[in-house]
Enzyme design. Structure first.
Site, PDB file in Angstrom:
ATOM      1  N   ARG A   1     -13.838  10.182  10.155  1.00 54.86           N
ATOM      2  CA  ARG A   1     -13.529  11.642   9.882  1.00 54.86           C
ATOM      3  C   ARG A   1     -15.190  12.121   9.875  1.00 54.86           C
ATOM      4  O   ARG A   1     -16.736  12.150  10.153  1.00 54.86           O
ATOM      5  CB  ARG A   1     -12.862  11.923   8.336  1.00 54.86           C
ATOM      6  CG  ARG A   1     -11.232  11.089   8.151  1.00 54.86           C
ATOM      7  CD  ARG A   1     -10.914  11.615   7.074  1.00 54.86           C
ATOM      8  NE  ARG A   1     -10.375  11.127   7.304  1.00 54.86           N
ATOM      9  CZ  ARG A   1      -8.511  11.455   5.969  1.00 54.86           C
ATOM     10  NH1 ARG A   1      -9.225  12.320   5.287  1.00 54.86           N
ATOM     11  NH2 ARG A   1      -7.352  10.962   6.309  1.00 54.86           N
TER      12      ARG A   1
ATOM     13  N   LEU B   1      -5.569  -2.152 -18.339  1.00 57.46           N
ATOM     14  CA  LEU B   1      -5.422  -2.175 -17.124  1.00 57.46           C
ATOM     15  C   LEU B   1      -6.860  -2.442 -15.792  1.00 57.46           C
ATOM     16  O   LEU B   1      -7.604  -1.824 -17.116  1.00 57.46           O
ATOM     17  CB  LEU B   1      -5.015  -0.848 -16.667  1.00 57.46           C
ATOM     18  CG  LEU B   1      -4.932  -0.148 -15.519  1.00 57.46           C
ATOM     19  CD1 LEU B   1      -3.349  -0.615 -15.115  1.00 57.46           C
ATOM     20  CD2 LEU B   1      -4.810   1.497 -15.412  1.00 57.46           C
TER      21      LEU B   1
ATOM     22  N   HIS C   1      -9.046  16.966  -1.847  1.00 52.94           N
ATOM     23  CA  HIS C   1      -9.430  16.144  -2.296  1.00 52.94           C
ATOM     24  C   HIS C   1      -9.951  16.394  -3.624  1.00 52.94           C
ATOM     25  O   HIS C   1      -8.820  15.034  -4.761  1.00 52.94           O
ATOM     26  CB  HIS C   1     -10.527  15.208  -1.572  1.00 52.94           C
ATOM     27  CG  HIS C   1     -10.331  14.995  -0.325  1.00 52.94           C
ATOM     28  ND1 HIS C   1      -9.725  14.361  -0.338  1.00 52.94           N
ATOM     29  CD2 HIS C   1     -11.200  15.592   1.489  1.00 52.94           C
ATOM     30  CE1 HIS C   1      -9.464  14.507   1.163  1.00 52.94           C
ATOM     31  NE2 HIS C   1     -10.479  15.320   2.184  1.00 52.94           N
TER      32      HIS C   1
ATOM     33  N   ASP D   1      -1.996   9.353  -0.291  1.00 53.99           N
ATOM     34  CA  ASP D   1      -2.216  10.854   1.154  1.00 53.99           C
ATOM     35  C   ASP D   1      -1.629  12.512   1.053  1.00 53.99           C
ATOM     36  O   ASP D   1      -0.739  12.652  -0.034  1.00 53.99           O
ATOM     37  CB  ASP D   1      -1.006   9.364   2.355  1.00 53.99           C
ATOM     38  CG  ASP D   1      -1.844  10.463   3.465  1.00 53.99           C
ATOM     39  OD1 ASP D   1      -3.050  11.223   3.814  1.00 53.99           O
ATOM     40  OD2 ASP D   1      -1.025  10.366   4.713  1.00 53.99           O
TER      41      ASP D   1
ATOM     42  N   ARG E   1       4.305   4.793   6.777  1.00 50.14           N
ATOM     43  CA  ARG E   1       2.873   3.340   7.795  1.00 50.14           C
ATOM     44  C   ARG E   1       2.023   2.666   6.294  1.00 50.14           C
ATOM     45  O   ARG E   1       2.008   3.794   5.625  1.00 50.14           O
ATOM     46  CB  ARG E   1       2.561   4.154   9.215  1.00 50.14           C
ATOM     47  CG  ARG E   1       1.682   5.512   8.532  1.00 50.14           C
ATOM     48  CD  ARG E   1       0.785   5.690   9.754  1.00 50.14           C
ATOM     49  NE  ARG E   1       0.435   7.159   9.390  1.00 50.14           N
ATOM     50  CZ  ARG E   1       0.930   7.510   9.977  1.00 50.14           C
ATOM     51  NH1 ARG E   1       1.893   8.437  10.627  1.00 50.14           N
ATOM     52  NH2 ARG E   1       0.179   9.667   9.775  1.00 50.14           N
TER      53      ARG E   1
HETATM   54  C1  IPE Z   1      -4.286   6.338   4.143  1.00 53.93           C
HETATM   55  O1  IPE Z   1      -4.701   7.752   4.776  1.00 53.93           O
HETATM   56  C2  IPE Z   1      -6.160   5.630   3.622  1.00 53.93           C
HETATM   57  C3  IPE Z   1      -5.905   6.582   2.919  1.00 53.93           C
HETATM   58  C4  IPE Z   1      -5.524   7.286   1.814  1.00 53.93           C
HETATM   59  C5  IPE Z   1      -7.520   6.505   1.548  1.00 53.93           C
HETATM   60  P1  IPE Z   1      -5.054   8.279   6.059  1.00 53.93           P
HETATM   61  O2  IPE Z   1      -4.287   9.423   5.886  1.00 53.93           O
HETATM   62  O3  IPE Z   1      -6.568   8.183   6.469  1.00 53.93           O
HETATM   63  O4  IPE Z   1      -4.016   7.960   6.855  1.00 53.93           O
HETATM   64  P2  IPE Z   1      -3.053   7.646   8.131  1.00 53.93           P
HETATM   65  O5  IPE Z   1      -4.400   7.998   8.929  1.00 53.93           O
HETATM   66  O6  IPE Z   1      -2.300   9.158   7.822  1.00 53.93           O
HETATM   67  O7  IPE Z   1      -2.393   6.508   8.856  1.00 53.93           O
HETATM   68  C1  IPE Z   2      -5.650  10.715   1.243  1.00 53.83           C
HETATM   69  O1  IPE Z   2      -5.651  12.321   1.956  1.00 53.83           O
HETATM   70  C2  IPE Z   2      -7.080  11.216   0.957  1.00 53.83           C
HETATM   71  C3  IPE Z   2      -8.053  10.023   1.585  1.00 53.83           C
HETATM   72  C4  IPE Z   2      -7.270   9.479   3.006  1.00 53.83           C
HETATM   73  C5  IPE Z   2      -9.352   9.893   1.610  1.00 53.83           C
HETATM   74  P1  IPE Z   2      -6.010  12.912   3.096  1.00 53.83           P
HETATM   75  O2  IPE Z   2      -7.178  13.546   3.455  1.00 53.83           O
HETATM   76  O3  IPE Z   2      -5.612  11.275   4.394  1.00 53.83           O
HETATM   77  O4  IPE Z   2      -4.757  14.336   3.547  1.00 53.83           O
HETATM   78  P2  IPE Z   2      -3.791  14.635   4.862  1.00 53.83           P
HETATM   79  O5  IPE Z   2      -3.257  13.146   5.493  1.00 53.83           O
HETATM   80  O6  IPE Z   2      -4.887  14.930   6.039  1.00 53.83           O
HETATM   81  O7  IPE Z   2      -3.306  15.268   4.478  1.00 53.83           O
HETATM   82 MG    MG Z   3      -3.985  11.412   5.496  1.00 49.04          MG
END
Ligand code: IPE
Ligand code: IPE
Ligand code: MG
Length: 236
Positions: free
Chosen positions: A67, A127, A33, A16, A190
């Site tokens: 998204r 792995l 990303h 995340d 979470r």
């Molecule tokens: C969890 O991250 C999903 C992934 C890492 C793929 P999110 O950014 O989607 O989760 P929330 O919205 O913070 O709960």
């Molecule tokens: C995790 O990073 C990647 C995915 C959930 C695909 P985020 O895109 O959720 O990044 P934040 O949480 O918005 O910073």
């Molecule tokens: Mg996120």
């Protein structure tokens, strides 16, 4: 690092913070990303070095479909590029690719590349790298429940034969052990619909840093933290 005792057999990571990392650097989310893909390589290398048998990465959740369309499309393209460019390394590193989630929701081109890499790495044996894609734990449990109900309807199973083991066998993760260690980056406390059943007794380590900042040393640090924990499983 191989000689360290008590290496987790299965590490799961909620990757995340790509978006926040990009924002911090004044970049578009897509760059976050892209930078995150580099951290995936680091996590794989660290697990290889430690002798971890299963690494499961939360790459795209069921909820992430909500998204903006451009971000979703960008993520799918990035996944395709990652898989194509990573195949050689996976073969050299003897890593087997696996995927869990509602894979039929992925774009056809992404699914084709994914299946190709899964097929080509199928006989690799060090792995097992599992990508959770279009993955949601509640959907997984719901679909397992449906399949168990079908078996009962068809007379293949009796209700009193449903055990924890039977439920586990109907999840996408049927063939792997439960995670011992769950890592999440960017400080969120979470689980965001990730492996709810399977993480029942996982040890959790949260990093404040964003996923693009995650390096091999962070896996080693999380494992060192894991080794200090006393897993009691409800006992004394
Ligand atoms: C969890 O991250 C999903 C992934 C890492 C793929 P999110 O950014 O989607 O989760 P929330 O919205 O913070 O709960
Ligand atoms: C995790 O990073 C990647 C995915 C959930 C695909 P985020 O895109 O959720 O990044 P934040 O949480 O918005 O910073
Ligand atoms: Mg996120």
């Amino acid at each position: 690092m191989n000689q360290l005792p008590d290496i987790p057999k299965h590490i799961a990571i909620i990757m995340d913070g790509n978006g926040r990392w990009a924002k911090m650097h004044g970049l578009p989310r897509a760059q976050g990303h892209r930078a995150g893909a580099e951290s995936v390589r680091e996590a794989i290398d660290a697990c290889k070095e430690l002798g971890v048998e299963y690494l499961t990465l939360y790459a795209f959740s069921s909820e992430n479909w909500n998204r903006p369309e451009a971000e979703v499309a960008g993520l799918m393209l990035l996944l395709e590029k990652f898989l194509t460019s990573k195949l050689d390394d996976l073969m050299k590193q003897n890593v087997r690719l696996h995927a869990i989630g509602q894979l039929d929701r992925l774009p056809a081109s992404t699914l084709a590349i994914l299946n190709d890499v899964i097929d080509k790495t199928n006989n690799n044996s060090s792995l097992t790298l599992t990508l959770a894609l279009s993955y949601g734990s509640r959907e997984e449990i719901t679909s397992a429940t449906k399949r168990i109900a079908e078996k009962i309807k068809d007379g293949l199973l009796q209700p009193d034969q449903i055990t924890n083991e039977i439920v586990s066998q109907h999840l996408y993760t049927a063939e792997m052990p439960d995670p011992d260690l769950l890592i999440r980056t960017s400080g969120e406390m979470r689980v965001s619909n990730f492996l709810l059943w399977q993480i029942s007794y996982a040890e959790i380590v949260i990093f404040d840093k964003f996923w693009p900042e995650f390096r091999q040393g962070d896996v080693f640090a999380a494992v060192a933290e894991y080794q200090k924990r006393h897993r009691r499983y409800g006992g004394v």
